[in-house]
Design a protein around this motif. Sequence first.
Motif, PDB file in Angstrom:
ATOM      1  N   THR A  29       0.827  -1.207   0.000  1.00 22.69           N
ATOM      2  CA  THR A  29       0.000   0.000   0.000  1.00 22.69           C
ATOM      3  C   THR A  29       0.862   1.258   0.000  1.00 22.69           C
ATOM      4  N   LYS A  30       1.928   1.239   0.790  1.00 21.75           N
ATOM      5  CA  LYS A  30       2.832   2.396   0.846  1.00 21.75           C
ATOM      6  C   LYS A  30       3.506   2.630  -0.506  1.00 21.75           C
ATOM      7  N   MET A  31       3.914   1.511  -1.159  1.00 21.33           N
ATOM      8  CA  MET A  31       4.578   1.623  -2.469  1.00 21.33           C
ATOM      9  C   MET A  31       3.613   2.197  -3.507  1.00 21.33           C
ATOM     10  N   GLU A  32       2.358   1.722  -3.477  1.00 23.56           N
ATOM     11  CA  GLU A  32       1.375   2.228  -4.432  1.00 23.56           C
ATOM     12  C   GLU A  32       1.121   3.712  -4.232  1.00 23.56           C
ATOM     13  N   ARG A  33       1.073   4.125  -2.957  1.00 19.90           N
ATOM     14  CA  ARG A  33       0.885   5.546  -2.674  1.00 19.90           C
ATOM     15  C   ARG A  33       2.052   6.378  -3.196  1.00 19.90           C
ATOM     16  N   ASN A  34       3.275   5.843  -3.032  1.00 20.47           N
ATOM     17  CA  ASN A  34       4.458   6.566  -3.526  1.00 20.47           C
ATOM     18  C   ASN A  34       4.423   6.713  -5.050  1.00 20.47           C
ATOM     19  N   ILE A  35       4.044   5.609  -5.729  1.00 24.09           N
ATOM     20  CA  ILE A  35       3.978   5.644  -7.202  1.00 24.09           C
ATOM     21  C   ILE A  35       2.918   6.636  -7.666  1.00 24.09           C
ATOM     22  N   GLN A  36       1.734   6.584  -7.024  1.00 26.43           N
ATOM     23  CA  GLN A  36       0.662   7.502  -7.395  1.00 26.43           C
ATOM     24  C   GLN A  36       1.077   8.946  -7.165  1.00 26.43           C
ATOM     25  N   GLY A  37       1.793   9.171  -6.053  1.00 22.71           N
ATOM     26  CA  GLY A  37       2.260  10.523  -5.772  1.00 22.71           C
ATOM     27  C   GLY A  37       3.242  11.011  -6.831  1.00 22.71           C
ATOM     28  N   SER A  38       4.136  10.109  -7.268  1.00 25.26           N
ATOM     29  CA  SER A  38       5.108  10.477  -8.315  1.00 25.26           C
ATOM     30  C   SER A  38       4.403  10.811  -9.620  1.00 25.26           C
TER      31      SER A  38
END
Length: 259
Positions: A29-38
Amino acid sequence: MFHVYQYNSIQDTLFCKEERSQKLRSKRTKMERNIQGSLNKVSFVSITIATLITVLLFLQTPKASIPPSTTQKPRLRFPNSTCDSTPRRYLPLSKKNARLWSSKSWMTQVSSFTQFFTQLHQMGLLQQHSKVLCVSAGAGHEVMALSKMGLEDVKGVELIESLPLVSRANPHNLPFSDGAFDVAFSSHLMEALYPMRYAGEMERTVRKGGLCVVVVDECGEEEVKEIVSLFRQSRLLGSSNVTLNGRRVTRIIMRHKSY
């Protein structure tokens, strides 16, 4: 006692697996949030850049290529072809023809055709009252040559009209009745898409006993026989090598077999 210990071990194992699964889900979930933020940041930057470029283009309007003080030029006719970008004044058809027919190239070709048809006249194959059809007549050099010789009924046809000498017609489907002419002439038989159909139309429009005269690149007897075979209703009168428009050609004369 052993069963109790085994039960506790299984519970510990299940608890460890569940804890590990939760940690993995949390990392995912944290990784997906980081990707979406990028991705959001990249989109924002792209939109900002595009907006700035649009504003700059809007503000930097190019200056006019023609100064306002320049005298306005007369309006020109819109060009018929994209191949010719040279601005030209519109000329009526009569003036265009007058300019074309007075050119050296035109007069030279008309003179050459005049000599060619004069030979047919001297052979007794072409008379003043003869009705002549010129197939694939181009701009009409042969039509003008025959008209200047005194023939009153001369028609020229081509895929692209060149008035008043040449009318528009398909050489493979001529718009004339059977036997309408005494002579059919063409110097472009070998350029036809369907030579046999082309030859058949020439024969069809010639009266019984009329002539079909064609000019081809200089060739021998075997090639002449092949060309004559295209004219199924005609017989060979004769062939000879002559000069037409500065090049050596073979003149083939045929008469309708029904004669």
